[in-house]
Design a protein around this motif. Structure first.
Motif, mmCIF file in Angstrom:
data_model
loop_
_atom_site.group_PDB
_atom_site.id
_atom_site.type_symbol
_atom_site.label_atom_id
_atom_site.label_comp_id
_atom_site.label_asym_id
_atom_site.label_seq_id
_atom_site.Cartn_x
_atom_site.Cartn_y
_atom_site.Cartn_z
ATOM 1 N N HIS A 166 48.576 46.535 -51.371
ATOM 2 C CA HIS A 166 49.922 46.054 -51.667
ATOM 3 C C HIS A 166 50.790 46.403 -50.465
ATOM 4 O O HIS A 166 51.330 47.514 -50.378
ATOM 5 C CB HIS A 166 50.467 46.692 -52.942
ATOM 6 N N VAL A 167 50.877 45.469 -49.512
ATOM 7 C CA VAL A 167 51.620 45.697 -48.276
ATOM 8 C C VAL A 167 53.027 45.129 -48.414
ATOM 9 O O VAL A 167 53.213 43.932 -48.648
ATOM 10 C CB VAL A 167 50.912 45.050 -47.067
ATOM 11 N N PHE A 168 54.017 46.005 -48.249
ATOM 12 C CA PHE A 168 55.425 45.606 -48.295
ATOM 13 C C PHE A 168 55.905 45.508 -46.850
ATOM 14 O O PHE A 168 55.872 46.483 -46.101
ATOM 15 C CB PHE A 168 56.249 46.617 -49.086
ATOM 16 N N LEU A 169 56.354 44.338 -46.464
ATOM 17 C CA LEU A 169 56.624 44.013 -45.066
ATOM 18 C C LEU A 169 58.121 43.973 -44.786
ATOM 19 O O LEU A 169 58.871 43.264 -45.470
ATOM 20 C CB LEU A 169 56.006 42.648 -44.743
ATOM 21 N N LEU A 170 58.551 44.736 -43.784
ATOM 22 C CA LEU A 170 59.939 44.702 -43.329
ATOM 23 C C LEU A 170 59.954 44.161 -41.902
ATOM 24 O O LEU A 170 59.343 44.742 -41.010
ATOM 25 C CB LEU A 170 60.555 46.101 -43.384
ATOM 26 N N ILE A 171 60.626 43.032 -41.702
ATOM 27 C CA ILE A 171 60.662 42.361 -40.399
ATOM 28 C C ILE A 171 62.050 42.540 -39.795
ATOM 29 O O ILE A 171 63.050 42.122 -40.395
ATOM 30 C CB ILE A 171 60.360 40.855 -40.560
ATOM 31 N N CYS A 172 62.114 43.155 -38.626
ATOM 32 C CA CYS A 172 63.426 43.321 -37.999
ATOM 33 C C CYS A 172 63.272 43.777 -36.559
ATOM 34 O O CYS A 172 62.281 44.426 -36.204
ATOM 35 C CB CYS A 172 64.281 44.337 -38.765
ATOM 36 N N MET A 200 55.060 48.293 -44.085
ATOM 37 C CA MET A 200 54.803 47.939 -42.696
ATOM 38 C C MET A 200 56.068 47.368 -42.069
ATOM 39 O O MET A 200 56.666 46.427 -42.608
ATOM 40 C CB MET A 200 53.669 46.919 -42.598
ATOM 41 N N ILE A 201 56.489 47.945 -40.948
ATOM 42 C CA ILE A 201 57.653 47.477 -40.201
ATOM 43 C C ILE A 201 57.150 46.696 -39.000
ATOM 44 O O ILE A 201 56.351 47.207 -38.205
ATOM 45 C CB ILE A 201 58.520 48.661 -39.742
ATOM 46 N N VAL A 202 57.608 45.462 -38.854
ATOM 47 C CA VAL A 202 57.165 44.605 -37.751
ATOM 48 C C VAL A 202 58.384 44.056 -37.024
ATOM 49 O O VAL A 202 59.289 43.496 -37.652
ATOM 50 C CB VAL A 202 56.303 43.431 -38.258
#
Length: 316
Positions: A166-172, A200-202
């Motif tokens: 369960h990957v929670f993705l934050l894009i910024c 995960m921060i990308v």
């Protein structure tokens, strides 16, 4: 018509993606659009020389302060598109506020992505009421069909089966206004109870000093990963494979990452700020949260069954 379009073009940031889409739309309409980074010009005189050399007939700026201030006084018509930080951050700095008001006096029109952005601008600069229009941001998503999710997870040092993650993705872009560390401790605590959960921060480095702070925090925090900038098609593939997209920004204009997640039918979890609330209707098109504890109280019962998120995938 030959147009100059000024924007801040840091690679793989929301502003750069938005600017490229606007340019593509203008060119599809038959205009010749010259997109340049506002940071390439140190003074209005450099812009004046560029306008003359390129025989430009009109101009457009994305961001009222960073781009708009460079377009004053050149004798060609121009418009501006509000970016987000101009209305949410720069407006609180006296000198910048004054400069942006002068830009709006001279601009032929201004575009806001949301009604709330328009209202903020009209409150700050009442003289511009008749020239501010709302046009929601358009997006398109093209996930890379050849993208290997399992390989990406291994590069991220997540050594679990993708079927049970369960990957929670934050894009910024890594800068303070995006507040990427806001949820890190909450997700780490959850990960230690439920090892299938990762945050995960990308995104690209924007503020070098703050980036070092983020890197140090993530390095010592279990269950949280940090990945650098990615090509747009690969990033869309990551979004499509993740469990949900998270936005924890202190302020937003209109988040392209949220819109892209919706387009890809991926659940959206967004901090309850005006820019996000203009896009996300709570428990209809996503979840809005006011603090990490409120978000966790909604999420933790959903794992491992994730029944609530199966419903979420119908939101968009």
């Amino acid at each position: 018509m030959r147009l100059l379009f000024l924007a801040v073009l840091r690679r793989h940031t929301g502003n750069a993606v938005t600017a490229q889409r606007v340019r593509d739309h203008l060119e599809a309409a038959g205009h010749e659009c010259i997109l340049r980074d506002a940071f390439d010009f140190e003074s209005p005189s450099e812009i004046a020389n560029f306008i003359k050399a390129e025989s430009l007939e009109a101009a457009l700026a994305l961001h009222l302060y960073r781009g708009g201030r460079l377009l004053r006084g050149h004798g060609i018509p121009f418009g501006v598109i509000f970016g987000g930080t101009d209305l949410n951050e720069d407006v609180n700095q006296g000198e910048k506020n004054k400069v942006m008001g002068k830009v709006l006096e001279e601009a032929r029109f201004a575009v806001a992505f949301t009604e709330s952005m328009k209202e903020t601008a009209q409150t700050q600069w009442p003289h511009a009421k008749g020239k501010i229009f709302v046009q929601s941001q358009g997006i398109s998503t093209v996930p890379n069909a050849a993208f290997n999710w399992n390989s990406f997870l291994r590069r991220s040092e997540i050594n679990q089966s993708a079927d049970h993650l369960h990957v929670f993705l934050l894009i910024c872009g890594l800068r303070r206004v995006k507040d990427p560390l806001y949820l890190v401790d909450a997700f780490s605590e959850w990960h230690q109870e439920e090892p299938s959960v990762y945050m995960m921060i990308v995104g690209p480095e924007v503020d070098p000093v703050f980036t070092r702070e983020v890197e140090a925090k993530v390095k010592r925090t279990p269950g949280v990963r940090l990945m650098g900038e990615m090509a747009q098609e690969d990033l869309h593939a990551v979004v499509k494979n993740c469990f949900a997209v998270v936005n924890s920004s202190v302020s937003e204009g209109m988040s392209a990452a949220i819109l892209e997640a919706m387009d890809l039918e991926v659940p959206v979890l967004a901090r309850n700020i005006p820019g996000n609330a203009a896009v996300v209707t709570h428990e209809v098109t996503g979840l809005l949260f006011s603090d990490p504890q409120e978000l966790m109280s909604c999420l933790i019962p959903a794992i491992p069954g994730a029944c609530w998120f199966k419903k979420c995938r119908t939101w968009s």
